[in-house]
Write a protein that holds these residues in place. Structure first.
Motif, PDB file in Angstrom:
ATOM      1  N   GLU A 103       2.211   1.669  -3.365  1.00  0.00           N
ATOM      2  CA  GLU A 103       1.148   2.136  -4.258  1.00  0.00           C
ATOM      3  C   GLU A 103       0.906   3.634  -4.079  1.00  0.00           C
ATOM      4  OE1 GLU A 103      -3.526   1.272  -5.403  1.00  0.00           O
ATOM      5  OE2 GLU A 103      -2.604   0.125  -3.795  1.00  0.00           O
TER       6      GLU A 103
ATOM      7  N   LEU B 260       0.826  -1.219   0.000  1.00  0.00           N
ATOM      8  CA  LEU B 260       0.000   0.000   0.000  1.00  0.00           C
ATOM      9  C   LEU B 260       0.854   1.259   0.000  1.00  0.00           C
ATOM     10  CD1 LEU B 260      -2.925  -0.904   2.432  1.00  0.00           C
ATOM     11  CD2 LEU B 260      -3.102  -0.397  -0.004  1.00  0.00           C
TER      12      LEU B 260
ATOM     13  N   GLN C 187      -6.318  -6.114  -3.934  1.00  0.00           N
ATOM     14  CA  GLN C 187      -5.193  -5.192  -4.035  1.00  0.00           C
ATOM     15  C   GLN C 187      -4.309  -5.544  -5.236  1.00  0.00           C
ATOM     16  OE1 GLN C 187      -2.834  -4.759  -0.512  1.00  0.00           O
ATOM     17  NE2 GLN C 187      -1.695  -3.051  -1.337  1.00  0.00           N
TER      18      GLN C 187
END
Length: 166
Positions: free
Chosen positions: A94, A91, A130
């Motif tokens: 990202e 994350l 994800q």
């Protein structure tokens, strides 16, 4: 309502709508980072989480250079400590990659997204949602950069495989 609280080691700031520039949130997050640095040192996973939160705040406020500094520092701490939380790491990558895309730096974002995908794919637990999101963004980056069709076809095939499983 203005308050600050701790949740699993990360500090979050909740501010009222009278603070559109989120100055209080920034202040609280900076204070949290200072408190963590004072109590646990400057290389701790909780600092990385707070830096990621602060980076996200800056990102949303279009303060891209400040956001990039926070994301880089958070990633540096995580890499140095070898924090092994696959979801958090991917994350954070990202977020950083998305920031680079917003700064029109797809060439720099591409390896960041690739690393996030590799981290997720290396985990024994499949993080389908994800992974699909990252693969879709990565495919878009490759197309934007004019990369070869074989790479794009390979990613699209992976996406189809993930779709068929769920």
């Amino acid at each position: 309502m203005k308050r600050i609280f701790v949740d699993t080691g990360a500090w979050y700031a909740v501010v009222d709508k009278k603070d559109p520039d989120h100055k209080q949130a920034e202040l609280y997050l900076r204070q949290a980072i200072t408190i963590f640095e004072t109590t646990v040192g400057n290389q701790h996973p909780d600092i990385a989480i707070s830096l990621a939160n602060l980076g996200s705040l800056f990102h949303n406020l279009k303060r891209f250079d400040d956001a990039e500094d926070c994301y880089k520092r958070a990633l540096g701490i995580r890499e140095k400590l070898q924090v092994n939380n696959v979801i958090d790491q991917s994350l954070l990558l990202e977020l950083f990659g998305s920031l680079l895309l917003e700064k029109k730096q797809a060439d720099l974002a591409e390896p960041i997204f690739k690393k996030a995908i590799d981290i997720l794919e290396s985990d024994e637990n499949l993080h389908t949602h994800q992974l699909k999101n990252l693969l879709g963004q990565y495919c878009g980056i490759l197309l934007q950069l004019g990369r070869d069709n074989e790479q794009v076809k390979s990613i699209k095939y992976k996406l189809e495989q993930l779709e068929s499983k769920h």
